[in-house]
Write a protein that holds these residues in place. Structure first.
Motif, PDB file in Angstrom:
ATOM      1  N   ALA A 118      21.660  -9.328  -1.283  1.00 54.43           N
ATOM      2  CA  ALA A 118      20.867  -9.177  -2.501  1.00 54.43           C
ATOM      3  C   ALA A 118      19.439  -8.751  -2.167  1.00 54.43           C
ATOM      4  CB  ALA A 118      20.863 -10.481  -3.293  1.00 54.43           C
ATOM      5  N   TRP A 119      18.842  -9.369  -1.153  1.00 54.52           N
ATOM      6  CA  TRP A 119      17.472  -9.014  -0.780  1.00 54.52           C
ATOM      7  C   TRP A 119      17.405  -7.601  -0.196  1.00 54.52           C
ATOM      8  CZ3 TRP A 119      13.482 -11.015  -2.786  1.00 54.52           C
ATOM      9  CH2 TRP A 119      13.438 -12.369  -3.114  1.00 54.52           C
ATOM     10  N   VAL A 120      18.419  -7.211   0.564  1.00 59.31           N
ATOM     11  CA  VAL A 120      18.447  -5.845   1.104  1.00 59.31           C
ATOM     12  C   VAL A 120      18.499  -4.834  -0.035  1.00 59.31           C
ATOM     13  CG1 VAL A 120      19.872  -4.178   2.370  1.00 59.31           C
ATOM     14  CG2 VAL A 120      19.444  -6.445   3.336  1.00 59.31           C
ATOM     15  N   LEU A 121      19.320  -5.120  -1.048  1.00 62.15           N
ATOM     16  CA  LEU A 121      19.424  -4.206  -2.187  1.00 62.15           C
ATOM     17  C   LEU A 121      18.127  -4.165  -2.989  1.00 62.15           C
ATOM     18  CD1 LEU A 121      23.058  -4.980  -3.401  1.00 62.15           C
ATOM     19  CD2 LEU A 121      22.243  -2.919  -2.253  1.00 62.15           C
ATOM     20  N   VAL A 122      17.454  -5.303  -3.104  1.00 61.32           N
ATOM     21  CA  VAL A 122      16.145  -5.308  -3.771  1.00 61.32           C
ATOM     22  C   VAL A 122      15.176  -4.402  -3.014  1.00 61.32           C
ATOM     23  CG1 VAL A 122      14.118  -6.725  -4.283  1.00 61.32           C
ATOM     24  CG2 VAL A 122      16.398  -7.584  -4.842  1.00 61.32           C
ATOM     25  N   LEU A 123      15.181  -4.502  -1.683  1.00 66.33           N
ATOM     26  CA  LEU A 123      14.307  -3.659  -0.865  1.00 66.33           C
ATOM     27  C   LEU A 123      14.664  -2.185  -1.033  1.00 66.33           C
ATOM     28  CD1 LEU A 123      12.082  -3.460   1.264  1.00 66.33           C
ATOM     29  CD2 LEU A 123      13.841  -3.752   3.035  1.00 66.33           C
ATOM     30  N   VAL A 124      15.971  -1.874  -1.066  1.00 65.67           N
ATOM     31  CA  VAL A 124      16.406  -0.488  -1.258  1.00 65.67           C
ATOM     32  C   VAL A 124      15.888   0.052  -2.593  1.00 65.67           C
ATOM     33  CG1 VAL A 124      18.426   0.972  -1.695  1.00 65.67           C
ATOM     34  CG2 VAL A 124      18.437  -0.631   0.223  1.00 65.67           C
ATOM     35  N   CYS A 125      15.991  -0.763  -3.646  1.00 62.71           N
ATOM     36  CA  CYS A 125      15.499  -0.337  -4.960  1.00 62.71           C
ATOM     37  C   CYS A 125      14.001  -0.059  -4.927  1.00 62.71           C
ATOM     38  CB  CYS A 125      15.803  -1.409  -6.011  1.00 62.71           C
ATOM     39  SG  CYS A 125      17.545  -1.535  -6.455  1.00 62.71           S
ATOM     40  N   LEU A 126      13.245  -0.964  -4.313  1.00 61.47           N
ATOM     41  CA  LEU A 126      11.795  -0.790  -4.253  1.00 61.47           C
ATOM     42  C   LEU A 126      11.413   0.463  -3.476  1.00 61.47           C
ATOM     43  CD1 LEU A 126      10.633  -4.488  -3.662  1.00 61.47           C
ATOM     44  CD2 LEU A 126      10.466  -3.154  -5.769  1.00 61.47           C
ATOM     45  N   VAL A 127      12.091   0.672  -2.333  1.00 60.95           N
ATOM     46  CA  VAL A 127      11.792   1.861  -1.515  1.00 60.95           C
ATOM     47  C   VAL A 127      12.140   3.136  -2.286  1.00 60.95           C
ATOM     48  CG1 VAL A 127      12.450   3.142   0.561  1.00 60.95           C
ATOM     49  CG2 VAL A 127      12.028   0.675   0.683  1.00 60.95           C
ATOM     50  N   MET A 128      13.311   3.146  -2.928  1.00 60.61           N
ATOM     51  CA  MET A 128      13.735   4.331  -3.670  1.00 60.61           C
ATOM     52  C   MET A 128      12.785   4.646  -4.820  1.00 60.61           C
ATOM     53  SD  MET A 128      15.909   6.795  -3.978  1.00 60.61           S
ATOM     54  CE  MET A 128      17.292   6.288  -2.940  1.00 60.61           C
ATOM     55  N   LEU A 129      12.386   3.619  -5.564  1.00 63.54           N
ATOM     56  CA  LEU A 129      11.477   3.848  -6.684  1.00 63.54           C
ATOM     57  C   LEU A 129      10.095   4.268  -6.199  1.00 63.54           C
ATOM     58  CD1 LEU A 129      12.459   0.869  -9.033  1.00 63.54           C
ATOM     59  CD2 LEU A 129      13.137   3.271  -9.229  1.00 63.54           C
ATOM     60  N   THR A 130       9.658   3.706  -5.080  1.00 64.10           N
ATOM     61  CA  THR A 130       8.356   4.079  -4.525  1.00 64.10           C
ATOM     62  C   THR A 130       8.353   5.533  -4.063  1.00 64.10           C
ATOM     63  OG1 THR A 130       7.945   1.795  -3.798  1.00 64.10           O
ATOM     64  CG2 THR A 130       6.639   3.535  -2.763  1.00 64.10           C
ATOM     65  N   VAL A 131       9.412   5.922  -3.367  1.00 65.40           N
ATOM     66  CA  VAL A 131       9.518   7.316  -2.908  1.00 65.40           C
ATOM     67  C   VAL A 131       9.541   8.273  -4.099  1.00 65.40           C
ATOM     68  CG1 VAL A 131      11.048   8.985  -1.776  1.00 65.40           C
ATOM     69  CG2 VAL A 131      10.636   6.744  -0.728  1.00 65.40           C
ATOM     70  N   THR A 132      10.279   7.882  -5.141  1.00 63.85           N
ATOM     71  CA  THR A 132      10.341   8.721  -6.341  1.00 63.85           C
ATOM     72  C   THR A 132       8.963   8.847  -6.992  1.00 63.85           C
ATOM     73  OG1 THR A 132      12.628   8.032  -6.732  1.00 63.85           O
ATOM     74  CG2 THR A 132      11.444   9.001  -8.591  1.00 63.85           C
ATOM     75  N   ALA A 133       8.248   7.729  -7.081  1.00 69.97           N
ATOM     76  CA  ALA A 133       6.917   7.751  -7.690  1.00 69.97           C
ATOM     77  C   ALA A 133       5.973   8.644  -6.894  1.00 69.97           C
ATOM     78  CB  ALA A 133       6.357   6.332  -7.766  1.00 69.97           C
ATOM     79  N   PHE A 134       6.014   8.563  -5.557  1.00 78.66           N
ATOM     80  CA  PHE A 134       5.141   9.408  -4.736  1.00 78.66           C
ATOM     81  C   PHE A 134       5.525  10.881  -4.869  1.00 78.66           C
ATOM     82  CE2 PHE A 134       3.912   5.555  -2.296  1.00 78.66           C
ATOM     83  CZ  PHE A 134       2.547   5.723  -2.364  1.00 78.66           C
ATOM     84  N   GLY A 135       6.833  11.136  -5.030  1.00 78.52           N
ATOM     85  CA  GLY A 135       7.257  12.511  -5.239  1.00 78.52           C
ATOM     86  C   GLY A 135       6.686  13.090  -6.526  1.00 78.52           C
ATOM     87  N   ILE A 136       6.701  12.290  -7.584  1.00 75.90           N
ATOM     88  CA  ILE A 136       6.147  12.743  -8.865  1.00 75.90           C
ATOM     89  C   ILE A 136       4.636  12.936  -8.756  1.00 75.90           C
ATOM     90  CG2 ILE A 136       5.757  12.062 -11.262  1.00 75.90           C
ATOM     91  CD1 ILE A 136       8.475  10.601 -11.127  1.00 75.90           C
ATOM     92  N   VAL A 137       3.972  12.006  -8.086  1.00 77.70           N
ATOM     93  CA  VAL A 137       2.523  12.130  -7.895  1.00 77.70           C
ATOM     94  C   VAL A 137       2.195  13.409  -7.131  1.00 77.70           C
ATOM     95  CG1 VAL A 137       0.508  11.155  -6.726  1.00 77.70           C
ATOM     96  CG2 VAL A 137       2.046   9.667  -8.024  1.00 77.70           C
ATOM     97  N   GLY A 138       2.955  13.655  -6.049  1.00 83.41           N
ATOM     98  CA  GLY A 138       2.696  14.842  -5.240  1.00 83.41           C
ATOM     99  C   GLY A 138       2.899  16.124  -6.018  1.00 83.41           C
ATOM    100  N   LEU A 139       3.994  16.195  -6.770  1.00 81.28           N
ATOM    101  CA  LEU A 139       4.266  17.396  -7.540  1.00 81.28           C
ATOM    102  C   LEU A 139       3.221  17.600  -8.631  1.00 81.28           C
ATOM    103  CD1 LEU A 139       6.226  19.757  -8.081  1.00 81.28           C
ATOM    104  CD2 LEU A 139       7.448  18.243  -9.669  1.00 81.28           C
TER     105      LEU A 139
END
Length: 403
Positions: free
Chosen positions: A279-300
């Motif tokens: 469960a904690w690994v999946l929480v970390l995966v979600c946070l990393v994925m959402l963070t990467v997505t947010a930085f991608g939007i910021v960059g674009l």
């Protein structure tokens, strides 16, 4: 706002738009399924187990002498029952949430469809009372029904009596008439059902699908070398004292045996260690994925603001307000994220179908999709807010400068 210019601008930048849309779609698919799996795992931590968990300690014994076990077990039980504070003691072959034990394919007849495996609990005399089993229908075992068996092939004598859990009873006899029925194991062994109890978890339940986590059968057995678990009952406040006293007592009576005692709370906690970690690994995966997505939007968004500074300056010079510029970029971001979410919904179902087929995961409930969409829309708007505010502050004088 007229969104035609926005679509025209996106069309001119197809490659970066396609990349960010794919990133958002992947994030949506991973997020929806990961949150669903996290919810499933968190629910497993509270898996029901209709025994008196808070009253029990379990002492595992290994290395007993098979030739003397039938005489040693009554002696050991008598010693355990004599410990101050102990209200009962019994023996079992395995325990709920413990190590995986014997599993049998069961059915309602010799030629009937074999249903998913049911765990086999061998109980010594007094076991139902010590465990605190809750009888829903029928009766418990009588004193003369604890079979004197050598466990030939790991089974009880043919035609003997058994008690089953409610979940297994409903699976085998949906009409609700389990009492008096014959429970078949294979095509030769059959047993009379005399009782139905509230659901008791199977050994290794944390690694079993939730649908069959309470399929269990209780067999009555006289003292036998197969018994390796002593279950001792006391008031909850006495558990630790009783545990230490029980370990010491068995060490004195059988110094050559390997003895390990635990409260039932510790057994449950250990059984779900891997579940909590996942469960904690999946929480970390979600946070990393959402963070990467947010930085991608910021960059674009930041890239496009830099590319369009002169265009923004011209719009400001002909009367566009800061609010107009801000709304333009936020709307543009909303459209891009929406495209990604639409594709992500399809990917979410595809990933879920794969997990259902290969990992026995249930179907993804529909309400996880709008939750994922709202999350990504919110992240998209927040991620684009900084670049959009920067764009709204571009002064009209920029329009007079050369490109």
């Amino acid at each position: 706002m007229d969104i035609a210019p926005i679509f025209a601008s996106l069309h001119k930048h197809r490659t970066p738009v396609a990349l960010i849309v794919l990133e958002i779609a992947l994030a949506c698919a991973v997020f929806c399924n990961a949150v669903f799996i996290i919810g499933q795992r968190v629910a497993e931590l509270g898996m029901s187990n209709a025994i008196a968990e808070s009253h029990l300690v379990v002492i595992s014994v290994n290395g007993s002498n098979p030739d003397t076990a039938r005489a040693d077990i009554p002696r050991n039980l008598a010693a355990l029952r004599g410990i101050p504070g102990v209200t009962g003691a019994a023996v079992m072959t395995s325990i709920p949430f413990g190590q995986s034990a014997g599993v049998d394919g069961v059915s309602t007849g010799p030629d009937s469809q074999v249903h998913p495996g049911a765990s086999r609990y061998m109980l010594g005399e007094g076991g139902p009372r010590v465990l605190g089993l809750r009888l829903l229908k029928g009766r418990f075992f009588g004193p003369g029904e604890y079979a004197d068996s050598t466990l030939r092939g790991g089974m009880m004598p043919n035609g003997h009596v058994v008690i089953i859990t409610q979940s297994l009873a409903q699976r085998l006899w949906p009409s609700g008439h389990a009492l008096g029925q014959q429970l078949w194991v294979g095509s030769e062994k059959h047993y009379a059902v005399i009782g139905v109890t509230a659901d008791v978890a199977r050994p290794g339940s944390s690694s079993i699908g939730r649908g069959s986590a309470h399929y269990a059968v209780f067999f009555p057995l006289a003292p036998d070398p197969a018994f390796t678990q002593y279950v001792v009952r006391s008031a909850p406040q006495n558990r630790q004292r009783v545990l230490h006293a029980a370990e010491a007592k068995l060490h004195t009576l059988a110094p050559n045996m390997v003895i390990k005692g635990q409260t039932f709370a510790q057994i449950r906690d250990q059984a779900f260690t891997a579940t909590r970690s996942m469960a904690w690994v999946l929480v970390l995966v979600c946070l990393v994925m959402l963070t990467v997505t947010a930085f991608g939007i910021v960059g674009l968004s930041s890239f496009w603001v830099r590319q369009r500074r002169r265009q923004i300056g011209i719009r400001r010079a002909i009367g566009a307000t800061r609010a107009n510029i801000l709304r333009y970029f936020q709307t543009e971001n909303f459209l891009i994220v929406s495209l990604g979410i639409a594709l992500g919904m399809v990917l979410s179902w595809g990933v879920n179908l794969y997990l259902m087929k290969h990992y026995e995961l249930p179907r993804l409930p529909w309400h996880y999709l709008p939750v994922g969409a709202l999350t990504l829309w919110l992240i998209g708007q927040l991620a684009a807010l900084g670049p959009a505010l920067h764009a709204s502050r571009v002064p009209p004088v920029v329009a007079t400068r050369s490109v």
